[in-house]
Design an enzyme around this catalytic site. Structure first.
Site, PDB file in Angstrom:
ATOM      1  N   GLY A 251      47.661  58.405  43.588  1.00  0.00           N
ATOM      2  CA  GLY A 251      47.395  59.740  44.120  1.00  0.00           C
ATOM      3  C   GLY A 251      45.918  60.061  44.145  1.00  0.00           C
ATOM      4  N   ASP A 252      45.177  59.584  43.158  1.00  0.00           N
ATOM      5  CA  ASP A 252      43.737  59.825  43.112  1.00  0.00           C
ATOM      6  C   ASP A 252      43.030  59.068  44.231  1.00  0.00           C
ATOM      7  OD1 ASP A 252      44.366  61.183  40.725  1.00  0.00           O
ATOM      8  OD2 ASP A 252      44.156  59.317  39.587  1.00  0.00           O
TER       9      ASP A 252
END
Length: 310
Positions: A251-252
């Site tokens: 997600g980052d």
């Protein structure tokens, strides 16, 4: 400049073993130690993509000194507040074949005076900069902390990306962040139901837009992502196929891919492609991906399709 805030960064200790057997001796087949935390991960991928970035947050104790040393080795610029007590947490992530077990530390207490010091650092922001607020708000820290940071960033003319969950996200919405990046579970917790299709996810996400978020990038894990713009139709892009290695940082990396597209003023369809490719490249890697890994996945990433008018 991409500024990232990680209130509770970590030393991420990754170990690989054949099988995790609770109560028994387990020997590892490989270990690695990385500076981590969601905002730090965003900065690391941004730097790999050639974007100027500065990591903000807190460190404490001897583990904090080691964290700063490891982050310096990556070349990422940082301006961390050192706390007088406690220690930067160590998160242990155990990969055993297709299963991953995580043991996350609590981290140090953050006093009110330290929060004010972080707020003051945001005075360096200006028009054209991005502020990324990632991760949960630690215990003992006011739940409106992200709202305060967003207000300071907007006063400086910066754009904002928020990647958090629960009350921290709920309290940030009225501050009109430019982009929020929930996953399916975080969305479900806010809207009270789990969407079962990309169109359903887009419909749920629009309730967050009505609550204040300008745009939503919704991660659906292995199913891809949905983007809900401020105006117009939502877009859906399935994830490219590949062998998932581990989920940490996906997600980052997706957030960093989106920021790359914004800095380079790519069309929204290309921005979504780049974000999904970056997130997928992280899932296909042993750790955060570099630029060649992202570009290799981008080459086999499809084209987003509109879902419906919003």
């Amino acid at each position: 400049m991409i500024y990232t805030v990680t209130l509770n960064p970590s030393l991420d200790y990754l170990v690989h073993t054949d099988a995790l057997r609770p109560g028994a001796l387990c020997r590892t087949q490989g270990e690695a130690l990385h500076p981590g935390g969601k905002g730090v991960n965003v900065s690391l991928v941004c730097a790999a993509l050639g974007l100027p970035t500065r990591a903000l947050g807190y460190i404490a104790g001897r583990t904090g000194a080691l964290f700063a040393s490891l982050l310096a080795e990556t070349g990422v610029e940082y301006d961390l507040c050192r706390l007088d007590s406690g220690m930067t947490r160590i998160n242990v992530k155990v990969s055993a074949r297709q299963e991953q077990t995580e043991l996350n530390g609590a981290g140090p207490a953050i006093p009110a005076a330290a929060l004010d010091r972080l707020l003051d650092k945001l005075d360096a922001l200006g028009a054209g900069d991005w502020l990324v607020l990632s991760g949960s708000i630690p215990a003992g820290v006011p739940v409106d902390t992200y709202a305060r940071l967003l207000a300071r960033a907007h006063e400086r003319g910066a754009r904002t990306l928020v990647d958090t969950a629960g009350d921290a996200l709920k309290n940030a919405l009225p501050c009109a962040p430019d982009l929020i990046k929930p996953n399916r579970e975080e969305l479900a917790a806010l809207v009270g139901g789990t969407p079962t299709s990309p169109a359903g996810a887009a419909a749920c996400a629009r309730t967050l837009r009505a609550a204040g978020a300008r745009q939503i990038l919704l991660s659906l894990g292995g199913e891809g992502a949905v983007f809900v713009p401020e105006h117009g139709a939502a877009l859906y892009l399935p994830a490219p196929t590949g062998g998932a290695v581990q989920p940490v940082g996906a997600g980052d990396a997706m957030a960093a891919g989106w920021l790359y597209a914004q800095v380079h003023e790519l069309p929204v369809t290309e921005a979504l492609r780049f974000a999904v490719a970056a997130g997928s490249a992280a899932a296909f890697s042993a750790w955060l991906p570099d630029r060649p890994a992202i570009e290799a996945v981008l080459a086999r990433t499809g084209v987003p399709q509109p879902l419906e008018q919003g």
